[in-house]
Enzyme design. Structure first.
Site, mmCIF file in Angstrom:
data_model
loop_
_atom_site.group_PDB
_atom_site.id
_atom_site.type_symbol
_atom_site.label_atom_id
_atom_site.label_comp_id
_atom_site.label_asym_id
_atom_site.label_seq_id
_atom_site.Cartn_x
_atom_site.Cartn_y
_atom_site.Cartn_z
ATOM 1 C CG ASN A 90 -8.600 0.851 -0.016
ATOM 2 O OD1 ASN A 90 -7.370 0.815 0.112
ATOM 3 N ND2 ASN A 90 -9.419 0.132 0.721
ATOM 4 C CG HIS A 125 -4.416 0.386 4.093
ATOM 5 N ND1 HIS A 125 -3.717 -0.375 3.192
ATOM 6 C CD2 HIS A 125 -5.519 0.837 3.426
ATOM 7 C CE1 HIS A 125 -4.383 -0.391 2.027
ATOM 8 N NE2 HIS A 125 -5.464 0.340 2.155
ATOM 9 C CB CYS A 183 -0.911 -0.007 1.206
ATOM 10 S SG CYS A 183 -0.033 -0.191 2.767
#
Ligand SMILES: *[C@@H]1O[C@H](CO)[C@@H](O)[C@H](O)[C@H]1NC(C)=O
Ligand SMILES: *[C@@H]1O[C@H](CO)[C@@H](O)[C@H](O)[C@H]1NC(C)=O
Ligand SMILES: *[C@@H]1O[C@H](CO)[C@@H](O)[C@H](O)[C@H]1NC(C)=O
Ligand SMILES: *[C@@H]1O[C@H](CO)[C@@H](O)[C@H](O)[C@H]1NC(C)=O
Length: 352
Positions: free
Chosen positions: A319, A299, A161
């Site tokens: 995302n 994240h 991420c």
């Protein structure tokens, strides 16, 4: 009353007390199992054997409970709503370890917590977001409408991420500056980035920015160095690519105005975030149940805009869990309370 009628009546009463409740329970658990098999079908899940099936069913029941609790605090029809997702057959612990980065805070704090102060010394690296004007911000900005945001990524089981969010920012800033939107290589950073970045095993966006800048790294186009979702040998190509010009990494807790003004005056930003409850997120604006402590960070995502004119003013968050997550791959988080810890580590960059 005959004995027969008496026994019949007694039997009926016993039935009410014992059999009916048992029947209700049974059909209830049948219903739950039916919901589980429907879920398996919808998300194309299959489990190796009965043991695994029962394990997943148990996790699924836990998810249903969690969803009920999360939804019980909804106040408005644009409040976040939760339900079954492709992650519903995992326990929160499994989700954290498989799809998130439980050690992100350690990576951030091992760099030296007050990164922005350290970088004041080398301020040629920095974008001075703190001097950006806060007045006269527009009510809304959505960089998707400017055509500078690539398609939603899917990191799958690769915990990169930190690289996705930074590359997404590089793509956007390149498009804003040069008018051309192209996909850049995340795999290159998975393979090559140092400074406490470990490919699919995790990393941190700000560590990555320091490395990209210190070594004047050229990030290649995605089609020259394509995604394989696993750690591979670092390759050097003779291709042109994109280089960072300046960047800033800042803690903006209590100063979310600066996130808004950066979104307007510079472009999209990347943030470290706590995504634990996103396991169940379906849509709407997150206002509760998303812890903000830096220790909970696990994240990283890109913020591509905000909307202050909405009933619940919110950020527009992209995302990297595929288009089938949330609202077409996006989610929405209320502005102003460091929800999900989004203001703990905010990075912005420009490209050459
Ligand atoms: C469903 O899963 C099977 C095996 O995991 C796979 O071969 C198939 O392509 C999947 N189908 C869809 C529609 O995703
Ligand atoms: C089910 O599959 C798992 C994973 O392969 C294995 O560890 C386990 O022993 C299996 N259980 C049974 C009862 O076959
Ligand atoms: C949400 O509520 C508003 C009024 O409060 C209503 O106009 C709107 O249609 C509702 N939206 C949905 C999706 O139910
Ligand atoms: C990176 O580029 C700058 C400016 O052109 C230069 O001063 C510096 O030496 C370069 N660093 C490396 C590691 O190549």
């Amino acid at each position: 009353m005959s004995l027969k009628n008496f026994l019949f009546g007694l039997g009926f009463i016993l039935l009410l007390f014992f059999f009916i409740p048992i029947r209700v329970n049974k059909s209830n658990s049948d219903d739950l199992e039916k919901e589980f098999t429907d879920f398996m079908q919808q998300y194309n899940k299959s489990y190796k054997n009965e043991t695994i099936y029962q394990q997943r069913f148990k996790a699924f029941l836990k998810s249903m409970k969690a969803v009920e609790k999360l939804n019980s605090h909804r106040k408005h029809n644009r409040s976040a709503y939760y339900g079954l997702t492709k992650f519903s057959d995992m326990t929160p612990d499994e989700f954290l370890n498989k799809h998130l980065q439980p050690d992100l805070y350690e990576r951030i704090s091992s760099r030296g917590v007050d990164d922005s102060k350290e970088y004041d010394k080398n301020h040629h690296h920095r974008i001075h977001t703190r001097s950006i004007k806060l007045k006269n911000l527009p009510l809304k900005i959505d960089w998707r409408e400017q055509g500078v945001i690539t398609e939603v990524n899917n990191q799958k089981l690769c915990g990169a991420c930190w690289a996705f969010s930074t590359v997404e920012n590089m793509e956007s800033m390149y498009a804003i500056k040069h008018g051309q939107l192209k996909q850049l290589s995340v795999q290159q950073l998975i393979d090559c980035a140092r400074y406490n970045n470990d490919g699919c095993e995790g990393g941190d966006s700000c560590n990555l920015l320091h490395w990209l800048k210190d070594f004047n790294v050229t990030v290649y186009d995605e089609n020259k160095y394509p995604m394989h979702w696993k750690n591979e040998q670092c390759k050097t190509l003779n291709n042109k690519g994109v280089q960072i010009d300046k960047f800033a990494c800042q803690r903006l807790v209590g100063n979310e105005d600066y996130i808004l003004s950066t979104l307007v005056n510079v472009g999209p930003v990347a943030v470290a975030i706590n995504a634990l409850t996103w396991q169940y997120y379906l849509g709407g604006v997150i206002q509760f149940h998303c812890g903000s402590s830096p220790k909970l960070l696990n994240h990283a995502v890109q913020i591509v805009g905000y909307d202050l004119s909405a009933v619940i003013p919110h950020y527009i968050v992209r995302n990297s869990w595929g288009k089938d997550f949330g609202e077409d791959g996006y989610l929405y988080i209320a502005i102003g309370e460091n929800l999900c810890g989004l203001a703990n580590e905010v990075s912005v960059l420009t490209v050459l």
